[in-house]
Design a protein around this motif. Structure first.
Motif, short mmCIF file in Angstrom:
data_model
loop_
_atom_site.label_atom_id
_atom_site.label_comp_id
_atom_site.label_asym_id
_atom_site.label_seq_id
_atom_site.Cartn_x
_atom_site.Cartn_y
_atom_site.Cartn_z
N VAL A 95 0.83 -1.20 0.00
CA VAL A 95 0.00 0.00 0.00
C VAL A 95 0.87 1.26 0.00
O VAL A 95 0.60 2.23 -0.71
N ARG A 96 1.95 1.22 0.77
CA ARG A 96 2.86 2.37 0.81
C ARG A 96 3.44 2.65 -0.56
O ARG A 96 3.53 3.81 -0.99
N GLU A 97 3.87 1.60 -1.27
CA GLU A 97 4.42 1.78 -2.62
C GLU A 97 3.35 2.32 -3.57
O GLU A 97 3.63 3.22 -4.37
N LEU A 98 2.15 1.77 -3.48
CA LEU A 98 1.07 2.26 -4.33
C LEU A 98 0.74 3.71 -3.98
O LEU A 98 0.42 4.53 -4.86
N GLY A 99 0.86 4.04 -2.70
CA GLY A 99 0.58 5.40 -2.25
C GLY A 99 1.54 6.43 -2.81
O GLY A 99 1.19 7.62 -2.88
N ALA B 107 -4.35 5.90 -1.68
CA ALA B 107 -4.29 4.47 -1.34
C ALA B 107 -4.08 4.26 0.15
O ALA B 107 -4.60 3.30 0.74
N MET B 108 -3.33 5.13 0.78
CA MET B 108 -3.01 4.96 2.21
C MET B 108 -4.27 4.96 3.06
O MET B 108 -4.43 4.12 3.96
N ILE C 237 3.48 2.38 9.26
CA ILE C 237 2.69 2.75 8.08
C ILE C 237 1.23 2.97 8.45
O ILE C 237 0.59 3.94 8.00
N ILE C 238 0.68 2.09 9.29
CA ILE C 238 -0.71 2.25 9.71
C ILE C 238 -0.88 3.54 10.50
O ILE C 238 -1.87 4.27 10.34
N ALA C 239 0.08 3.85 11.38
CA ALA C 239 0.01 5.10 12.13
C ALA C 239 0.00 6.30 11.19
O ALA C 239 -0.77 7.26 11.39
#
Length: 569
Positions: free
Chosen positions: A192-196, A202-203, A344-346
C-alpha cells in the motif's frame, strides 16, 4: 481439496506418480464429479485386479499447468526480456470452478513461474516493486501505455489482497484453499505504501484492511501473561510482545490449536495425516514419521515464514527437517516487518484524521522496537538474531534477516555499522548476499534470493551518507565512474552497491548463458537448487530485483529525486 484426509488422497500423494506433490492438489474433478463421487468410485473399484490408480486419477481429473510459450533468447537485452516476461507471468481474474482449490481473484495478478497458477503473498510485494521500477523505464522510453498497464496490474494486485483480508481476515500463503491455515511475511502495508507513492489516496483507502491484517498477527496478545503464546503472538517474561510464525491447521480441522498458558502435550495424533501439508504430503509424512516433535505444525509454520526451508534457522540441530521447531522462534524479519506495518498504519491513520488510532500504532511500534533491540540484538556477535523464546536466548545462527532492522529503519547507527561488518564477514559471496553461511541442502540455506538482496540493499541504503549516491565500480552496467565517488560513499553505501551489482551480474551472467532468469542462485552465482521442486525459471521477484537495482543505479547517476507519475496518478 475436499478429498484431503481420505484414503484416496493418501494413496495418490504417496504413489510417486507425480514428482511434484502440488500437481495433484491443483487438479479439478472432471464432468461435474464431486469429491464424494470420486471417493465412491475409488472405493468401488480399487480392489479390482485390473485397477490402475494413475489411470483412475487421469480419467477423473483435469490438470492445467501454464507453460511459457517464449523461446529463450539471450540476445534480447535483459531489461526488455523482463518487460516481456510480465505478460507470461500475468494471469486473468479467477472465478474458480466447482471443487477447485483456487481462491477467487477479481483482478489480474502475477505468478512467480509456470509451476504456480496462483499468486503468493510476500512474493507479490517484491513483484510490485519490479512492476513500478520497470514502468519507470518504459515512461522514459515513451512507452506510456505499457507503463500504465504495469501500474494498473500493481494496483489490481493490492486490491486482490484487500479482498482476501475482507473475506478471510488475513492474506493466505497463496491463493489456494490449502493455504488457508497460514499467511506469509506481512507485506500488505508495504505494498500500500508503494502504491501510495503513485496514488496518495491508497493509504487511507486501505487503512481498514491494514488494521485488520495487523489484528490477525496480534490476535490474543492483550490476554497473554508473561511466558504465554497464542497463535502468532508471544509475551516474553518482561511483558513485551513479539511475533512468531504459526499454522491454524488445528483450528481448521476442529482441534484446539493454541498453546496459551501451558505447554501442549502432543500425543500420537500429532502425526495424523490430516495435519500434513496437502501440497507436500508425501515428504511431510516421511519427516513426521521420524520426528519426536510436532513436525506437521513446524513445517506449516516454516512455510508461513517464506523461508521454506532453512534448517539452519528453523531446526534444533541446524540440519534436519525432523528437528524443526519454528513456533519456538521469534524471527527478526517478521518482527521488523510488523514494526513497519505499525509505522505505516500510524501514518495512514494520521492522514485519515484518526488521531487515537495513529497514537496507538505508534506506541506499538515503539514497544516492538524496544523489545527487538533488547532481545534480538546480540552485542557479542554484533548482529540481529532470531530469539528462542522458550529458552530465553538468542539464536546463534547468523542469517540475512539481520538486515531487516535496517530495512525497517529501526537499528541505531552503531548497530547498522555492526550489521554491515557481519554481512561482509559471513554473508557476502561472489554471487551477492546469501541467506545463511552453511550448506544444508535446503533452498533457503546458503543461497542467493531476490528478496534477501532487495532488503539488504535498501536497508544499507537507509544508513548511507547522502553523498554516497554515486555509481559503483562494481557495476555490471559498466558505467564510467567519477574518481571521487569512492571517497564519498560510506561503508554501508559501498556494501549496498556491491550486493546490488553482484546480484545483477549473477542474473545477467546466467541469462547470457541460457536466456533464463531463475528463482534462486547458489552462492557462487550459478543456478540454484534444493527445495521440494526443481528450480523455477521466470521468475517474478528475480526480474523485479534486477529492475529495481537498475533503476537504483540510474537514480544514483542522475540523482533523480522521485518517480515520475502518470497523468491522474
Amino acid at each position: 481439496m475436499a478429498l484431503y484426509g481420505s484414503h484416496f488422497f493418501e494413496a495418490v500423494q504417496t504413489s510417486g506418480f507425480f514428482p511434484d506433490g502440488k500437481f495433484f492438489v491443483d487438479g479439478v474433478p472432471k464432468n461435474g464429479l464431486t469429491p464424494a463421487d470420486i471417493k465412491a468410485k475409488f472405493n468401488a473399484t480399487r480392489r479390482d485386479p485390473n485397477f490402475d490408480l494413475k489411470s483412475f486419477v487421469l480419467d477423473n481429473f483435469n490438470f492445467e499447468q501454464k507453460e511459457f510459450t517464449y523461446l529463450p533468447d539471450p540476445n534480447i537485452p535483459i531489461a526488455e526480456h523482463i518487460t516481456r516476461m510480465w505478460d507470461h507471468l500475468t494471469l486473468a481474474p479467477v472465478q474458480p470452478t466447482a471443487h477447485s482449490s483456487l481462491l477467487p481473484l477479481q483482478h489480474a495478478h502475477v505468478v512467480p513461474s509456470p509451476r504456480f497458477s496462483e499468486p503468493y503473498y510476500w512474493d507479490s510485494y517484491f513483484t510490485l516493486r519490479g512492476l513500478i521500477a520497470d514502468s519507470q523505464r518504459l515512461i522514459r522510453e515513451g512507452r506510456i501505455p505499457e507503463a500504465f498497464k504495469l501500474r494498473q496490474l500493481a494496483a489490481g494486485m493490492v486490491q486482490n489482497f484487500a479482498d482476501m483480508i475482507d473475506e478471510y481476515g488475513f492474506i493466505p500463503n497463496g491463493a489456494r484453499t490449502y493455504y488457508l491455515d497460514r499467511s506469509q511475511p506481512p507485506v500488505f502495508a508495504l505494498m500500500v505504501r508503494e502504491l501510495g507513492k503513485l496514488a496518495p489516496s491508497a493509504m487511507t483507502t486501505y487503512l481498514p484492511q491494514m488494521m485488520a491484517e495487523h489484528s490477525f498477527w496480534r490476535d490474543g496478545a492483550d490476554q497473554l501473561q508473561p511466558g504465554q503464546a497464542h497463535r502468532r503472538a508471544v509475551m516474553l517474561e518482561d511483558g513485551s510482545v513479539l511475533a512468531r510464525h504459526w499454522s491454524d491447521i488445528d483450528l481448521i480441522i476442529g482441534n484446539e490449536g493454541d498453546d496459551a498458558g501451558e505447554e501442549k502435550e502432543w500425543d500420537a495424533d500429532r502425526h495424523e495425516p490430516s495435519r500434513l501439508r496437502e501440497e507436500a504430503f508425501h515428504v511431510d509424512e516421511k519427516t513426521a514419521a521420524n520426528s519426536d516433535t510436532d513436525a506437521a505444525l513446524a513445517l506449516r509454520a516454516a512455510a508461513e515464514s517464506g523461508h521454506d526451508f532453512s534448517t539452519q534457522r528453523w531446526s534444533e540441530d541446524g540440519m534436519t527437517l525432523e528437528t524443526m521447531r519454528t513456533p519456538d522462534i521469534l524471527p527478526v524479519g517478521l518482527n521488523a516487518l510488523l514494526y513497519m506495518n505499525e509505522r505505516i498504519i500510524a501514518q495512514a491513520a494520521g492522514q485519515a484524521g484518526e488521531r487515537g488510532a495513529a497514537g496507538y500504532y505508534r506506541q506499538l511500534a515503539r514497544d516492538r522496537k524496544t523489545a527487538m533491540r533488547k532481545h534480538m540484538w546480540d552485542p557479542e556477535a554484533k548482529h540481529f538474531a532470531d530469539y528462542l523464546w522458550r529458552e530465553r536466548r538468542k539464536s546463534p545462527v547468523r542469517s540475512s534477516d539481520t538486515a531487516f532492522p535496517l530495512f525497517a529503519r529501526m537499528a541505531s547507527g552503531k548497530q547498522a555499522r555492526r550489521v554491515e561488518q557481519a554481512v561482509r564477514e559471513d554473508l557476502l559471496v561472489p554471487g551477492g548476499i546469501r541467506t545463511t553461511a552453511t550448506e544444508t541442502g535446503q533452498q533457503w540455506d546458503n543461497h542467493i534470493w531476490a528478496p534477501v538482496a532487495m532488503v539488504a540493499v535498501e536497508g544499507l541504503d537507509n544508513y548511507r551518507s547522502p553523498l554516497g549516491r554515486l555509481a559503483s565500480a562494481d557495476s555490471p552496467l559498466a558505467v564510467p565512474l567519477k574518481p571521487i565517488a569512492a571517497c564519498l560513499r560510506n561503508g554501508r553505501g559501498r556494501l549496498a552497491d556491491i550486493i546490488a551489482n553482484r546480484f545483477m551480474r549473477t542474473v545477467q551472467n546466467n541469462y547470457q548463458m541460457d536466456g533464463e532468469i531463475w528463482e534462486k542462485y547458489r552462492s557462487n552465482g550459478q543456478r540454484g537448487g534444493g527445495g521440494e521442486y526443481k528450480v523455477q525459471r521466470g521468475f517474478g521477484w528475480t526480474n523485479s530485483a534486477w529492475a529495481v537495482f537498475a533503476e537504483r543505479r540510474r537514480e544514483q547517476q542522475l540523482r533523480i529525486p522521485r518517480p515520475f507519475r502518470l497523468p491522474g496518478h
